[in-house]
Design a protein around this motif. Structure first.
Motif, PDB file in Angstrom:
ATOM      1  N   ARG A 155       0.821  -1.217   0.000  1.00 11.19           N
ATOM      2  CA  ARG A 155       0.000   0.000   0.000  1.00 11.19           C
ATOM      3  C   ARG A 155       0.855   1.268   0.000  1.00 11.19           C
ATOM      4  NH1 ARG A 155      -4.897  -0.370   4.188  1.00 11.19           N
ATOM      5  NH2 ARG A 155      -5.434   1.520   3.014  1.00 11.19           N
ATOM      6  N   GLU A 156       2.190   1.094  -0.021  1.00 10.04           N
ATOM      7  CA  GLU A 156       3.092   2.242  -0.091  1.00 10.04           C
ATOM      8  C   GLU A 156       3.641   2.330  -1.514  1.00 10.04           C
ATOM      9  OE1 GLU A 156       5.943   2.509   3.094  1.00 10.04           O
ATOM     10  OE2 GLU A 156       4.599   1.461   4.483  1.00 10.04           O
ATOM     11  N   GLU A 157       3.301   3.419  -2.198  1.00  9.73           N
ATOM     12  CA  GLU A 157       3.562   3.507  -3.634  1.00  9.73           C
ATOM     13  C   GLU A 157       5.044   3.420  -3.993  1.00  9.73           C
ATOM     14  OE1 GLU A 157       1.447   3.362  -6.035  1.00  9.73           O
ATOM     15  OE2 GLU A 157      -0.283   3.298  -4.707  1.00  9.73           O
ATOM     16  N   GLY A 158       5.906   4.005  -3.170  1.00  9.34           N
ATOM     17  CA  GLY A 158       7.340   3.950  -3.463  1.00  9.34           C
ATOM     18  C   GLY A 158       7.869   2.535  -3.387  1.00  9.34           C
ATOM     19  N   ALA A 159       7.487   1.817  -2.332  1.00  9.30           N
ATOM     20  CA  ALA A 159       7.912   0.427  -2.175  1.00  9.30           C
ATOM     21  C   ALA A 159       7.320  -0.446  -3.274  1.00  9.30           C
ATOM     22  CB  ALA A 159       7.504  -0.093  -0.801  1.00  9.30           C
ATOM     23  N   LEU A 160       6.080  -0.172  -3.634  1.00  7.60           N
ATOM     24  CA  LEU A 160       5.430  -0.951  -4.687  1.00  7.60           C
ATOM     25  C   LEU A 160       6.118  -0.744  -6.028  1.00  7.60           C
ATOM     26  CD1 LEU A 160       3.129  -2.858  -5.371  1.00  7.60           C
ATOM     27  CD2 LEU A 160       1.647  -0.868  -5.725  1.00  7.60           C
ATOM     28  N   ALA A 161       6.584   0.458  -6.308  1.00  8.01           N
ATOM     29  CA  ALA A 161       7.326   0.718  -7.548  1.00  8.01           C
ATOM     30  C   ALA A 161       8.604  -0.114  -7.585  1.00  8.01           C
ATOM     31  CB  ALA A 161       7.655   2.204  -7.661  1.00  8.01           C
ATOM     32  N   SER A 184       2.636  -3.411   8.450  1.00  6.85           N
ATOM     33  CA  SER A 184       2.800  -2.887   9.806  1.00  6.85           C
ATOM     34  C   SER A 184       3.976  -3.594  10.463  1.00  6.85           C
ATOM     35  CB  SER A 184       1.531  -3.126  10.629  1.00  6.85           C
ATOM     36  OG  SER A 184       1.345  -4.516  10.850  1.00  6.85           O
ATOM     37  N   PRO A 185       4.544  -3.010  11.515  1.00  6.82           N
ATOM     38  CA  PRO A 185       5.678  -3.659  12.199  1.00  6.82           C
ATOM     39  C   PRO A 185       5.346  -5.050  12.713  1.00  6.82           C
ATOM     40  CG  PRO A 185       5.487  -1.371  12.879  1.00  6.82           C
ATOM     41  CD  PRO A 185       4.275  -1.664  12.056  1.00  6.82           C
ATOM     42  N   GLU A 207      11.848   0.375   0.249  1.00  2.12           N
ATOM     43  CA  GLU A 207      11.832   1.550   1.106  1.00  2.12           C
ATOM     44  C   GLU A 207      10.606   1.611   2.012  1.00  2.12           C
ATOM     45  OE1 GLU A 207       9.502   5.001  -1.317  1.00  2.12           O
ATOM     46  OE2 GLU A 207      11.667   5.049  -1.398  1.00  2.12           O
ATOM     47  N   CYS A 208       9.864   0.527   2.162  1.00  8.19           N
ATOM     48  CA  CYS A 208       8.653   0.523   2.981  1.00  8.19           C
ATOM     49  C   CYS A 208       8.963   0.963   4.419  1.00  8.19           C
ATOM     50  CB  CYS A 208       7.991  -0.844   2.974  1.00  8.19           C
ATOM     51  SG  CYS A 208       8.959  -2.171   3.718  1.00  8.19           S
ATOM     52  N   THR A 209       7.959   1.523   5.073  1.00  3.71           N
ATOM     53  CA  THR A 209       8.162   2.097   6.412  1.00  3.71           C
ATOM     54  C   THR A 209       8.671   1.064   7.404  1.00  3.71           C
ATOM     55  OG1 THR A 209       6.413   3.723   6.002  1.00  3.71           O
ATOM     56  CG2 THR A 209       7.046   3.347   8.287  1.00  3.71           C
ATOM     57  N   ALA A 210       8.044  -0.104   7.436  1.00  2.00           N
ATOM     58  CA  ALA A 210       8.467  -1.133   8.395  1.00  2.00           C
ATOM     59  C   ALA A 210       9.882  -1.608   8.103  1.00  2.00           C
ATOM     60  CB  ALA A 210       7.488  -2.311   8.356  1.00  2.00           C
ATOM     61  N   GLY A 211      10.195  -1.774   6.815  1.00  2.43           N
ATOM     62  CA  GLY A 211      11.546  -2.187   6.447  1.00  2.43           C
ATOM     63  C   GLY A 211      12.582  -1.151   6.826  1.00  2.43           C
TER      64      GLY A 211
END
Length: 309
Positions: A155-161, A184-185, A207-211
């Protein structure tokens, strides 16, 4: 809560108001913003004629959107957004305020810009996209990779790219991808269990937030099973990635400052092209390689722009 980065006793009377939004509290965003503030001062926008305020809300859509609404309410002249998620929120909520973005992986792929020559909207900024194929091919020179695990948040566009790009490279290279969705964490442990159960040869962290927030935990768990970790996130090599390909956050902030300065002097954001990173480092972490009992071939060392010993 709003906090002033450059204090100004009467900035609204004296000059302009720049509002900055960080996707989350990560070193790469803080480093980019610090460079942004410094570069803006060097361009003549100091406490006498500009105030810079920042928000680093909880990393979720509601919090990002609320921050931008506050920027609207206080009459910001420009919004600076760090990271893809914050940028998308700013573009949705910013009304008529121009948005300048930094550290966005693939502005075109994520729908932030229509093309690299013009955003097609009231925004401009700098891409952090670096060639994933270089990262994966370099890792394959270090170790045979038949199965590549990916930590992503769909659901995070940067990570999905990044995930979509990895799929294309894997298909061309005959590599099997094992994809995990870490929204999520709390989902991270399950994702790692999936990757370990399938005996992946290498783990790529998007670059996902949890990662990003739990990168060192990922490296630690992978090290226990002698699995190398690779990433494009700034700072990844220093946190234990064997190989990283990183766009410099300082340059990202400096380019954002250049664009804000142009906009404050009257330039239309939509007339500015998407800038591409020039300071990109391919970093090889020899210490991490030794922990994994990996010998780094000479061609890999030669290709690296930096080597961590």
């Amino acid at each position: 809560m709003l906090c002033a980065v450059i204090p100004a006793a009467d900035s609204r009377a004296a000059g302009k108001l720049v509002a900055a939004l960080l996707t989350c509290d990560l070193p790469r965003y803080r480093d980019a913003h610090k460079a942004f503030v410094k570069a803006l001062v060097q361009k003549g926008y100091d406490q006498s004629n500009v105030e810079v305020i920042t928000q680093t809300p909880n990393p979720d859509l509601i919090s990002w959107s609320n921050s931008v609404r506050k920027f609207n309410a206080i009459g910001a002249d420009v919004i600076v957004a760090y990271g893809t998620s914050a940028t998308l929120a700013a573009l949705r909520e910013a009304q008529d305020i121009p948005v300048v973005y930094a550290d966005v992986y693939g502005p075109v792929e994520t729908g932030i810009a229509k093309s690299m020559t013009s955003s097609g909207r009231n925004s401009a900024g700098v891409s952090s996209k670096v060639p994933l194929v270089t990262l994966i091919k370099t890792a394959m020179e270090l170790k045979s990779i038949k199965t590549l695990g990916i930590i992503c948040a769909n659901r995070e566009e940067g990570a999905l790219a990044q995930l979509k790009e990895a799929r294309k490279i894997a298909a061309q290279s005959g590599v099997v991808l094992v994809e995990t969705n870490v929204g999520s964490p709390t989902a991270l442990d399950a994702a790692l269990a999936t990757l370990f159960a399938t005996r992946v040869d290498c783990v790529y962290v998007t670059e996902c937030t949890a990662g990003s927030r739990y990168f060192e935990k990922i490296v630690h768990r992978c090290n226990e099973l002698k699995i190398p970790v690779i990433s494009q996130m700034p700072g990844a090599a220093h946190k234990g990635a064997v190989i990283s390909l990183e766009a410099d956050p300082v340059e990202q902030g400096q380019i954002a400052a250049e664009y804000v300065a142009r906009i404050l002097s009257g330039k239309k954001a939509s007339h500015l092209p998407v800038a591409t990173p020039k300071r990109v480092d391919l970093i090889v972490n020899l210490k991490a390689a030794r922990l994994l009992d990996l010998n780094v071939p000479f061609p890999v060392l030669t290709a690296a722009t930096r080597v961590l010993k």
